[in-house]
Design an enzyme around this catalytic site. Sequence first.
Site, short mmCIF file in Angstrom:
data_model
loop_
_atom_site.label_atom_id
_atom_site.label_comp_id
_atom_site.label_asym_id
_atom_site.label_seq_id
_atom_site.Cartn_x
_atom_site.Cartn_y
_atom_site.Cartn_z
N LEU A 248 4.19 -2.64 -35.43
CA LEU A 248 4.69 -3.85 -34.76
C LEU A 248 6.17 -3.77 -34.42
CD1 LEU A 248 4.11 -6.80 -33.85
CD2 LEU A 248 4.85 -7.50 -36.15
N TYR B 210 -6.80 7.90 -43.98
CA TYR B 210 -5.39 7.99 -44.38
C TYR B 210 -5.20 7.39 -45.77
CZ TYR B 210 -0.62 6.41 -45.01
OH TYR B 210 0.61 6.13 -45.55
N LYS C 268 -4.26 9.10 -49.73
CA LYS C 268 -3.23 8.62 -50.67
C LYS C 268 -3.84 8.39 -52.05
CE LYS C 268 0.45 8.45 -48.01
NZ LYS C 268 1.59 9.36 -48.25
N SER D 201 1.02 4.20 -50.48
CA SER D 201 1.01 3.13 -49.48
C SER D 201 0.13 1.97 -49.94
CB SER D 201 0.46 3.69 -48.16
OG SER D 201 0.13 2.64 -47.27
#
Length: 333
Positions: A199, A148, A152, A124
């Site tokens: 969003l 988080y 990764k 990510s």
Amino acid sequence: MEVLVTGGAGYIGSHTCVELLNRGYDVVVVDNFSNSQNESLNRVQEITGRSFKIYNVDLLNREGLEEVFHKNSIEAVIHFAGFKSVNSSIKKPLSYYHNNVTGSIILFETMIKFNVKKIVFSSSATVYGLPKIVPITEEAPLRATNPYGRTKIIIEEMLKDLYAADSNWSIVILRYFNPVGAHKSGNLGEHPNKKPSNLMPYISRVALNKFDKLLIYGNDYPTKDGTGIRDYIHINDLSIGHLKALEKIETQNGVSIYNLGTGKGYSVLDIIKEFERSSGKKIPFKFTKRRPGDIPICYASVEKASQELNWIANKDIKSICEDEWRWQVNISN
Ligand code: WQD
């Protein structure tokens, strides 16, 4: 070629399964359905007209995972499975390290046991943290600002160490920017079990009158209109990027890292305007304070994926909003 897709029932996993099946790959899905439904996989089968194996197995269940490898002839893995909420990771860091990192260790150990050393890993843009320069290149420093993102980075480092220890590994790490949109059929899209914090799904629910308005987190950022800017990439472009990565690991050993984005940034107000145009619905909103952990601007440099994977994102923000709206209307009926 048989490909194991961990987290295959999820948003990105299910769309990637569609492209894999359409391209003639055999697919084996492993998912614990903690944030997805089997219904998504039924939809994958309807869209592609192809069946595939599904195992309700958690990566933390070593025996169960070994059973999956035992029963199949897996040659490569696309590894999506993992928790992915920044907010939740701040509240429950250990559950993120256990689920994402320990789960990945068990997966990699199982791959070694069955001599499977080809993997595409779902990383990510969160690994970049607050970028000093945009567009962000793959060489930018990794400075995750939440657990988080740190999971990764740890998994990326484990994969690099695996290759350093054994050059038979073929590894591609894909760093996603903001995956959005839905399958053009309107029959597959993001369908989380929990209330959306991102969003696009939130805007969709406002358009469907499930929420009365959108809260815009901050309009005092150093951007053209004060709202946050992101690189929104259509889920179909993202899925095809995985097939390009798979082609690469089929023939080449080593570790390669690519951003998957469009190279363009859109503000929250840009997205609202485009979504209103695509849906014909008004999106009421209210400015509120910044969300902790948010960054002002984030969009990708996409040269490396274009040159080395022969991949670029084709779909524009208009088709993203149109496809998203079609999906949301379909599942709300
Ligand atoms: C986008 C913009 C918000 C919701 C997250 C994860 C990241 C990756 C993608 C996994 C920001 C604004 C949002 C709302 C708002 N996921 N916003 N009101 O935060 O860029 O990235 O999803 O890999 O790890 O962090 O995506 O969609 O939450 O926010 O104003 O109700 O929309 O401030 O500017 P984000 P997002």
